[in-house]
Structures are given as structure tokens and as C-alpha cells.
Design an enzyme around this catalytic site. Structure first.
Site, PDB file in Angstrom:
ATOM      1  N   LYS A  32       0.832  -1.211   0.000  1.00  0.00           N
ATOM      2  CA  LYS A  32       0.000   0.000   0.000  1.00  0.00           C
ATOM      3  C   LYS A  32       0.870   1.267   0.000  1.00  0.00           C
ATOM      4  O   LYS A  32       0.565   2.227  -0.706  1.00  0.00           O
ATOM      5  CB  LYS A  32      -0.944  -0.003   1.211  1.00  0.00           C
ATOM      6  CG  LYS A  32      -2.105  -0.969   1.036  1.00  0.00           C
ATOM      7  CD  LYS A  32      -2.944  -1.120   2.291  1.00  0.00           C
ATOM      8  CE  LYS A  32      -3.875   0.046   2.509  1.00  0.00           C
ATOM      9  NZ  LYS A  32      -4.778  -0.193   3.673  1.00  0.00           N
ATOM     10  N   TYR A  72       7.772  -5.934  -1.535  1.00  0.00           N
ATOM     11  CA  TYR A  72       8.571  -4.706  -1.546  1.00  0.00           C
ATOM     12  C   TYR A  72       9.043  -4.395  -2.968  1.00  0.00           C
ATOM     13  O   TYR A  72       8.871  -3.285  -3.469  1.00  0.00           O
ATOM     14  CB  TYR A  72       9.762  -4.879  -0.609  1.00  0.00           C
ATOM     15  CG  TYR A  72      10.581  -3.639  -0.389  1.00  0.00           C
ATOM     16  CD1 TYR A  72      10.050  -2.542   0.283  1.00  0.00           C
ATOM     17  CD2 TYR A  72      11.894  -3.568  -0.838  1.00  0.00           C
ATOM     18  CE1 TYR A  72      10.813  -1.403   0.490  1.00  0.00           C
ATOM     19  CE2 TYR A  72      12.665  -2.434  -0.628  1.00  0.00           C
ATOM     20  CZ  TYR A  72      12.124  -1.358   0.036  1.00  0.00           C
ATOM     21  OH  TYR A  72      12.874  -0.227   0.243  1.00  0.00           O
ATOM     22  N   ARG A  97      18.076  -6.039   9.609  1.00  0.00           N
ATOM     23  CA  ARG A  97      19.088  -5.845   8.578  1.00  0.00           C
ATOM     24  C   ARG A  97      20.477  -6.208   9.092  1.00  0.00           C
ATOM     25  O   ARG A  97      20.685  -6.343  10.297  1.00  0.00           O
ATOM     26  CB  ARG A  97      19.086  -4.394   8.114  1.00  0.00           C
ATOM     27  CG  ARG A  97      17.941  -4.137   7.211  1.00  0.00           C
ATOM     28  CD  ARG A  97      17.695  -2.682   7.000  1.00  0.00           C
ATOM     29  NE  ARG A  97      16.501  -2.600   6.181  1.00  0.00           N
ATOM     30  CZ  ARG A  97      16.512  -2.693   4.852  1.00  0.00           C
ATOM     31  NH1 ARG A  97      17.642  -2.796   4.194  1.00  0.00           N
ATOM     32  NH2 ARG A  97      15.387  -2.668   4.189  1.00  0.00           N
TER      33      ARG A  97
HETATM   34  N1  UDP Z   1      22.603 -10.778   6.772  1.00  0.00           N
HETATM   35  C1  UDP Z   1      23.346 -11.604   7.579  1.00  0.00           C
HETATM   36  N2  UDP Z   1      23.108 -11.583   8.944  1.00  0.00           N
HETATM   37  C2  UDP Z   1      22.197 -10.797   9.523  1.00  0.00           C
HETATM   38  C3  UDP Z   1      21.414  -9.954   8.693  1.00  0.00           C
HETATM   39  C4  UDP Z   1      21.643  -9.967   7.325  1.00  0.00           C
HETATM   40  O1  UDP Z   1      24.215 -12.347   7.103  1.00  0.00           O
HETATM   41  O2  UDP Z   1      22.049 -10.840  10.762  1.00  0.00           O
HETATM   42  C5  UDP Z   1      22.877 -10.764   5.336  1.00  0.00           C
HETATM   43  C6  UDP Z   1      21.643 -10.964   4.466  1.00  0.00           C
HETATM   44  O3  UDP Z   1      21.368 -12.332   4.277  1.00  0.00           O
HETATM   45  C7  UDP Z   1      22.065 -10.262   3.188  1.00  0.00           C
HETATM   46  C8  UDP Z   1      22.970  -9.136   3.673  1.00  0.00           C
HETATM   47  O4  UDP Z   1      23.366  -9.492   4.991  1.00  0.00           O
HETATM   48  O5  UDP Z   1      22.828 -11.127   2.374  1.00  0.00           O
HETATM   49  C9  UDP Z   1      22.284  -7.775   3.704  1.00  0.00           C
HETATM   50  O6  UDP Z   1      21.050  -7.932   4.381  1.00  0.00           O
HETATM   51  P1  UDP Z   1      20.092  -6.707   4.730  1.00  0.00           P
HETATM   52  O7  UDP Z   1      18.850  -7.282   5.317  1.00  0.00           O
HETATM   53  O8  UDP Z   1      20.830  -5.708   5.523  1.00  0.00           O
HETATM   54  O9  UDP Z   1      19.773  -6.014   3.325  1.00  0.00           O
HETATM   55  P2  UDP Z   1      19.296  -6.611   1.908  1.00  0.00           P
HETATM   56  O10 UDP Z   1      19.191  -8.090   1.965  1.00  0.00           O
HETATM   57  O11 UDP Z   1      18.010  -5.934   1.675  1.00  0.00           O
HETATM   58  O12 UDP Z   1      20.386  -6.184   0.999  1.00  0.00           O
END
Ligand code: UDP
Length: 318
Positions: free
Chosen positions: A96, A150, A191
């Protein structure tokens, strides 16, 4: 200018408020606090150049007075499907905010003859086959996957933004934001940086999803905001990548966090086979460099040092 920012209480939105007020603009902040935080804008309350409205932009927006620009930054952050700690999972609100919220904020910009800037994302590239990602790459999004709400909302938002530009002549901009970090991130959003910096400061092992060989390119928030402001001031209507092109594996990223915090607890690996985690991500910033004269300046080590005090404060460690 008098500038409305949706998502003003979020991580990026609140930094944008600060920067635009610093530049001499008047800012109208809007947020419904579903994922934003009052703490992020508390310092702006009482500032004569800032007013705030609590409102969900998925509903019709009314703002008294003339606006010169509308910046649409409201959206729940996409939770990482592998993260056991991401407490927010708001698939319908996410769609949304990207669909109805973009329609409403575009309508507001049109009615005010105002400039419009959409916060889009590197997630529109999905799990990219082209590397690094140029703006011309159409992406590889799994429509039925866990991230689709998303990714597809933002793809729709970009298409709608260009439709308003082409059909109604709205003066639009689209920024594709890559991974960004800094103070005011939500410590619980799951994240990589909030998870790992929190773990490191508490002396715990850092959770690395999968084998940690997937890559990302992390941009410090001040650099990112600088790129966005330059885009706002430019005349560019087609999407522009803004992010840091220094690509690293998540293992290297975790190591950098353990180094800067002097955490001795190492790393723990977490199975992430079902998360559809993009394996590589790196922006091609040629367009930002040539059109905006922009490139990031702050290296990871320095950005982490600048981010530490906020995390310590939030964890009551200082
Ligand atoms: N990630 C990780 N450990 C965590 C959180 C994220 O290894 O505790 C990894 C996740 O699998 C991804 C990368 O870090 O490969 C970035 O993840 P994030 O959620 O920050 O952003 P996005 O996936 O949207 O790029």
C-alpha cells in the site's frame, strides 16, 4: 522551498529533514509511525522550519499551504526473510505504501505543481544477473517470492512516477537506493548492520546468513543524502542509482564490524536456504557521477565509527 517528506520519522527520511532544513528549506514531515520512530525527529520539534503531520499516506493527503517539492520516502523496510529477529512483517502495508502512497503523493505534487522525488531501491533489480547493476538493467525479481511485496511495489511506484511525468508533466525524479547504514537505523529491523553491530557491542557472535559469500555495497547515510539532494536539484527524470560501489562479502562486512568493536566472539552461520537472498549487489554509479557530480566519500571503517555512538546509546552502553 517548502518540501513535504513522507516517512519523515524513518532512518533516511529524518536525515533528509535535517539536511534540507540545513540548506534553508522549510520541511513538512509526515509519518504514521508504523516503522518510523518519534526519537528520529524529536530534535526538530519546535524548529520554526519544521512542521509534522501524523498521517498514513495510503489515504488521501491534505496539507495546508503551497508545497514546492514532495519526497516520497514512506515504506516499511523489507524484512530479510532469513532473519529470525525481524519483528516487522508488513506485506500489505508495504504494497500500500508503494502503490497507494505513491499515487497519493504524486497527486499531491501534481496539485501543487511541485517537484516529486521517489525513493526507489536496488531491490527492483531482484537477484541480479547483470553485475554491477546499471539503471538500464530490467532486473530479476521473483514475483511469488518472499521479497516480492517490496520489490514489486517499488517497481510499480517507478512506473507510476514516470506515467505522471509523461502524462501530467509532473517534474519527477527517481532515486534507486542501495544498502545504506548509519545512526537512526531501527535496531530491530533485522538488517545486516543493526543485527551485527548490536551483537558485536553485546559481545555476541555475529549471525551470518548462508555461507556469507553473498555480496553487498554499503553506503554511509550522509553520502546517500548528499546524492539524493543533488538529484532533487537536478533536471534528471530517469532513475539514478545512488549507493557505494565498494562491493564486499557479508563475511568481510562482519569482520569489519568485529574489528571496529573489538568483538572477540566471532561469527555464527545461520541456514538461509529459503530466503532467496540476492547473491550479488553493487551499483554502477556512472550516471550519478556524470549527471550529479556525486560519489560517496566515507569509507566503511569511518562510517562504522560514526555509527557506533548511536548504537551504544540505544543499548544503554554509554
Ligand atoms: N545478513 C546476515 N546476517 C544478519 C542480517 C543480514 O548475514 O544478521 C545478510 C543478508 O542475508 C544479506 C545481507 O546481509 O545477504 C544484507 O542484508 P540486509 O537485510 O541488511 O539487506 P538486503 O538483503 O536488503 O540487501
Amino acid at each position: 522551498m517548502r518540501i513535504l517528506i513522507s516517512g519523515a520519522a524513518g532512518f533516511l527520511g529524518s536525515h533528509l529533514c535535517d539536511r534540507l532544513i540545513l540548506e534553508g528549506h522549510d520541511v513538512v514531515g509526515m509519518d504514521n509511525f508504523v516503522t518510523g520512530s518519534q526519537d528520529n525527529i524529536a530534535h526538530l520539534m519546535g524548529n520554526e522550519h519544521f512542521v509534522f503531520y501524523k498521517h498514513d499516506i495510503s489515504n488521501y493527503i491534505f496539507v495546508p499551504g503551497k508545497l514546492d517539492a514532495v519526497l516520497h520516502f514512506a515504506s516499511p523496510a523489507s524484512p530479510n526473510p532469513a532473519s529470525p529477529t525481524a519483528y516487522f512483517n508488513l506485506p500489505i502495508q508495504t504494497m500500500k505504501a508503494g502503490a497507494l502512497g505513491t499515487h497519493n503523493t504524486l497527486g499531491l505534487a501534481k496539485a501543487n505543481h511541485a517537484r516529486f522525488l521517489l525513493a526507489s531501491t536496488s531491490e527492483i533489480y531482484g537477484d541480479p544477473i547483470e553485475h554491477p547493476q546499471k539503471e538500464t538493467y530490467a532486473g530479476n525479481v521473483d514475483i511469488t517470492g518472499p521479497r516480492a511485496v517490496y520489490d514489486e511495489a517499488k517497481r510499480f511506484a517507478e512506473a507510476l512516477t514516470l506515467a505522471y511525468h509523461r502524462q501530467h508533466g509532473v517534474d519527477t525524479r527517481i532515486v534507486r537506493i542501495f544498502n545504506t547504514y548509519g545512526p537512526r537505523m531501527d535496531l530491530e529491523d533485522g538488517r545486516a548492520l543493526p543485527n551485527m553491530l548490536k551483537q558485536a557491542l553485546l559481545g555476541q557472535p555475529l549471525t551470518v546468513y548462508g555461507d556469507g559469500c553473498q555480496t553487498r555495497s554499503f553506503c554511509y547515510v550522509d553520502d546517500l543524502v548528499d546524492g539524493i539532494v543533488r538529484l532533487l536539484y537536478s533536471d534528471e527524470h530517469m532513475p539514478v542509482n545512488v549507493g557505494n560501489p565498494v562491493e564486499m562479502t557479508i563475511l568481510q562486512f562482519a569482520q569489519a564490524i568485529n574489528d571496529v568493536t573489538n568483538n572477540q566472539a566471532g561469527i555464527t552461520y545461520i541456514d538461509a536456504r529459503s530466503s532467496r537472498d540476492p547473491q550479488r549487489r553493487q551499483p554502477d554509479i556512472t550516471r550519478a557521477q556524470s549527471l550529479l557530480g556525486w560519489e560517496p566519500k566515507i569509507q566503511l571503517q569511518e562510517g562504522l565509527v560514526r555509527t557506533l555512538p548511536y548504537f551504544k546509546r540505544k543499548l544503554n552502553l554509554s
